[in-house]
Design an enzyme around this catalytic site. Structure first.
Site, short mmCIF file in Angstrom:
data_model
loop_
_atom_site.label_atom_id
_atom_site.label_comp_id
_atom_site.label_asym_id
_atom_site.label_seq_id
_atom_site.Cartn_x
_atom_site.Cartn_y
_atom_site.Cartn_z
N ASP A 1 -2.41 -2.86 6.62
CA ASP A 1 -3.33 -3.97 6.36
C ASP A 1 -3.74 -3.97 4.89
O ASP A 1 -3.72 -2.93 4.22
CB ASP A 1 -4.57 -3.85 7.24
CG ASP A 1 -4.26 -3.99 8.72
OD1 ASP A 1 -3.24 -4.61 9.05
OD2 ASP A 1 -5.05 -3.46 9.53
N LYS A 2 -4.15 -5.12 4.41
CA LYS A 2 -4.57 -5.26 3.02
C LYS A 2 -5.59 -4.20 2.62
O LYS A 2 -5.48 -3.58 1.55
CB LYS A 2 -5.17 -6.65 2.81
CG LYS A 2 -5.79 -6.87 1.44
CD LYS A 2 -6.47 -8.24 1.35
CE LYS A 2 -7.16 -8.43 0.01
NZ LYS A 2 -7.85 -9.74 -0.08
#
Length: 334
Positions: A142-143
């Site tokens: 995830d970012k």
């Protein structure tokens, strides 16, 4: 195989006797291991592959001693633009690299993130990545999750890494700071699917895909726990969803744990620090697998990023237990 600077393939050969009975697409996949089976099938469909001077179909069974001619220009596998960015590479050889993804870096272009992603950085790092699907990326973070990712540098390695992931043969170890005391080792075996009403979220759902997460405490405080987590599967948001399901959401997780919901008896200074933590406190700290080409063991481990280190120090200062059970299966993080 003859390939010039324009990536043109021009090759002709006679099929040997030991290939009798093989499908032509299967046979060519072994001949061109850097290409996927789907790519080979497109070559055949578009007429780039001739058998005894004639077009063919992917399901054609070789009889032996046919003359095969392949003529085409390889196309880049991505239309995204290369963009220079610093890459923290922890390991690299001619087949793959392992990098430490920083917080805030999106892995692949998508809605709202058309560029300045890891994929764009990989394209700038090496022009060879243009020839690979997703620039050699085989899994994602995830970012706002930091840590280790493995990236392929050629087609054969990419496919073999994907196969290792499917067979759960790549050990992926994470560290997370969660809310509440979680002082025992265990696992969550619950399917994960799209949330029925909130489409940006995933959820434990009986119609979801199988998902298994193993967890072990590294350090337990009065209101928070530092956990080691290992994945058997790789579902979207898996750790975040499973820890929320256990009742121990990750600190700072805006989707699966209200960052403002903190126990009333947490000291005010720590409440402010935890609420100000800007992301889910999750870090991919170790990758371990057998190299798909050289067959040598690969094990890369890195420490916590600075923001999680600082958060852990703050929790230890304000929230450490007055009495700590030294007999618990808990160790301090390296």
């Amino acid at each position: 195989m003859e390939t010039n600077l324009n990536n043109q393939i021009s090759e002709e050969w006679t099929v040997s006797e030991d290939a009798i009975g093989q499908r032509i697409d299967q046979y060519l996949s072994h001949k061109f291991p850097e290409q996927s089976r789907a790519t080979i099938q497109q070559w055949i469909k578009q007429g780039y592959v001739k058998i005894d001077g004639n077009d063919t179909k992917s399901k054609f069974l070789l009889k032996g001693f046919e003359k095969i001619h392949v003529e085409l220009v390889l196309q880049d596998r991505t239309e995204h633009l290369p963009q220079e960015m610093p890459l923290d590479i922890c390991y690299e050889d001619e087949h793959l690299l392992i990098l430490n993804k920083p917080v805030g870096l999106v892995v692949h272009p998508g809605s709202g993130n058309p560029d300045n992603t890891l994929l764009n950085g990989l394209l700038a790092y090496s022009s060879e990545q243009k020839k690979l699907v997703r620039a050699g990326i085989v899994h994602r973070l995830d970012k706002d999750t930091s840590g280790l990712m493995v990236v392929a540098k050629d087609g054969e390695t990419q496919q073999r890494l994907i196969d290792l992931l499917k067979e759960h043969d790549i050990k992926r170890e994470y560290v997370a700071i969660v809310r509440g005391q979680l002082s025992h080792t265990g696992h969550v075996d619950q399917p994960i699917g799209r949330h029925p009403t909130q489409r940006v979220r995933m959820a434990v759902h009986h119609k979801g895909k199988p998902a298994i997460t193993h967890y072990q405490p590294l350090r337990v405080f009065k209101h928070f726990s530092l956990m080691k987590l290992n994945l058997e599967t790789g579902r979207t948001h898996q750790i975040r969803v499973h820890m929320h399901h256990l009742g121990h959401p990750l600190v700072g997780d805006p989707l699966y744990g209200n960052p403002n919901r903190i126990a009333a008896d947490v000291v005010s200074e720590l409440k402010d620090l935890v609420r100000a933590f800007p992301r889910q406190a999750l870090h991919a700290r170790q990758l371990e697998f057998i190299h798909p080409i050289t067959q040598q063991p690969i094990s890369i481990k890195i420490g916590l990023p600075e923001d999680m280190e600082q958060l852990l120090e703050d929790i230890e200062y304000y929230d450490d237990l007055d009495t700590f059970d030294d007999q618990m299966d808990v160790e301090y993080v390296e």
